[in-house]
Design a protein around this motif. Structure first.
Motif, PDB file in Angstrom:
ATOM      1  N   PHE A  40      24.762  52.735 -36.742  1.00  0.00           N
ATOM      2  CA  PHE A  40      23.525  52.011 -36.147  1.00  0.00           C
ATOM      3  C   PHE A  40      23.263  51.732 -34.946  1.00  0.00           C
ATOM      4  N   LEU A  41      22.317  52.743 -34.028  1.00  0.00           N
ATOM      5  CA  LEU A  41      21.833  51.536 -32.530  1.00  0.00           C
ATOM      6  C   LEU A  41      20.343  51.075 -32.424  1.00  0.00           C
ATOM      7  N   GLU A  42      20.934  50.045 -31.720  1.00  0.00           N
ATOM      8  CA  GLU A  42      19.947  49.575 -31.182  1.00  0.00           C
ATOM      9  C   GLU A  42      19.271  49.379 -29.319  1.00  0.00           C
ATOM     10  N   GLY A  61      32.647  48.466 -41.672  1.00  0.00           N
ATOM     11  CA  GLY A  61      32.684  49.940 -41.816  1.00  0.00           C
ATOM     12  C   GLY A  61      31.503  50.805 -40.642  1.00  0.00           C
ATOM     13  N   SER A  62      30.231  50.042 -41.041  1.00  0.00           N
ATOM     14  CA  SER A  62      29.191  50.369 -39.990  1.00  0.00           C
ATOM     15  C   SER A  62      29.615  51.134 -38.697  1.00  0.00           C
ATOM     16  N   ARG A  63      28.860  51.939 -37.988  1.00  0.00           N
ATOM     17  CA  ARG A  63      29.094  52.200 -36.546  1.00  0.00           C
ATOM     18  C   ARG A  63      27.801  51.828 -35.724  1.00  0.00           C
ATOM     19  N   LEU A  64      28.165  50.603 -35.127  1.00  0.00           N
ATOM     20  CA  LEU A  64      27.069  49.863 -33.951  1.00  0.00           C
ATOM     21  C   LEU A  64      27.365  49.892 -32.511  1.00  0.00           C
ATOM     22  N   ILE A 106      19.879  54.213 -38.497  1.00  0.00           N
ATOM     23  CA  ILE A 106      18.678  52.737 -37.988  1.00  0.00           C
ATOM     24  C   ILE A 106      19.000  52.868 -37.246  1.00  0.00           C
ATOM     25  N   ILE A 107      17.562  52.972 -36.872  1.00  0.00           N
ATOM     26  CA  ILE A 107      17.954  52.248 -35.158  1.00  0.00           C
ATOM     27  C   ILE A 107      16.244  51.773 -34.942  1.00  0.00           C
TER      28      ILE A 107
END
Length: 242
Positions: A40-42, A61-64, A106-107
């Motif tokens: 994920f990238l915001e 475990g998501s990579r944020l 996801i971005i």
């Protein structure tokens, strides 16, 4: 808005600002992304409120990864998240982010909301969206604000750019090759979805052009022949008053 409403009750002093209806959209549209770890990238950290929110919403475990132009935003990082400082429209910075943390499932662009930045960030990051991933642009109402590089029907606005993506997605079906040629992005665009102030662009890699099924007596014929036809007319032309 069950997840988010419950989440709001336990927030701390890190400010979180999003329009109320965004949370309904996210709970509905990103539900499948909660079943497995994602990348994920915001774009945009501001006061840091979205950092713990997305961490709680997405699967363990998501990579944020988060980016912001303000160095002070680095202080909002917490375990399991990374915050990088740089300009969302800087190709070198974005390439570094993509190379280090991508590809992304996801971005979310909640950055400057300047239309030129929204467009540039999409162009830079779209190649780094994973197959089946989604690119989200928030606060698209700035497309109607001249002070953000927008304005009603301004071709330079992100909304008008996204409308053109719809044309490009349908370029398989062109009947006007010179003025509307096939655009290779059609091989990747699955959908362009507009909500109030949010645009979601979904990626799905296609191995070939759309296939027409002709079904009769339990048999299926697959063909792409209609895509090669030019000068099409309705089978009902002249029969329905047209």
């Amino acid at each position: 808005m069950s997840f988010f409403r419950k989440y709001f009750e336990g927030t701390d002093d890190r400010v979180l600002m999003k329009w109320a209806h965004y949370y309904d959209i996210y709970e509905r549209e990103l539900a499948q992304s909660r079943d497995r770890p994602v990348s994920f990238l915001e774009i945009g950290v501001f006061k840091g409120g979205s950092v713990p929110m997305w961490k709680a919403f997405l699967a363990d475990g998501s990579r944020l990864t988060f980016i912001d132009i303000d160095p002070a935003c680095a202080n909002h990082a917490e375990p399991g998240t990374t915050i990088e400082i740089g300009n969302q429209a800087d190709p070198d910075f974005i390439e570094k982010i993509a190379r280090t943390y991508g590809p992304f499932d996801i971005i979310v662009d909640d950055g400057s909301h300047v239309n030129a930045h929204q467009i540039k960030s999409f162009e830079l990051l779209w190649p780094h969206i994973a197959d089946g991933g989604v690119y989200v642009v928030e606060d698209c109402h700035t497309s109607y604000w001249p002070g953000f590089g927008g304005g009603y029907r301004n071709e330079a606005s992100f909304i008008e750019f996204a409308k053109r993506l719809i044309d490009r997605m349908h370029s398989w079906y062109t009947d006007q090759d010179e003025m509307f040629p096939f655009d290779p992005i059609a091989k990747e665009l699955e959908s362009v979805r507009f909500f109030d102030s949010i645009t979601m662009i979904e990626k799905r890699i296609k191995t070939g052009p759309p296939t027409l099924y002709i079904i009769e007596n339990g048999r299926i014929e697959e063909t792409t022949r209609p895509l090669k036809i030019r000068g099409r007319r309705s089978a009902f032309a002249g029969k329905d008053g047209s």
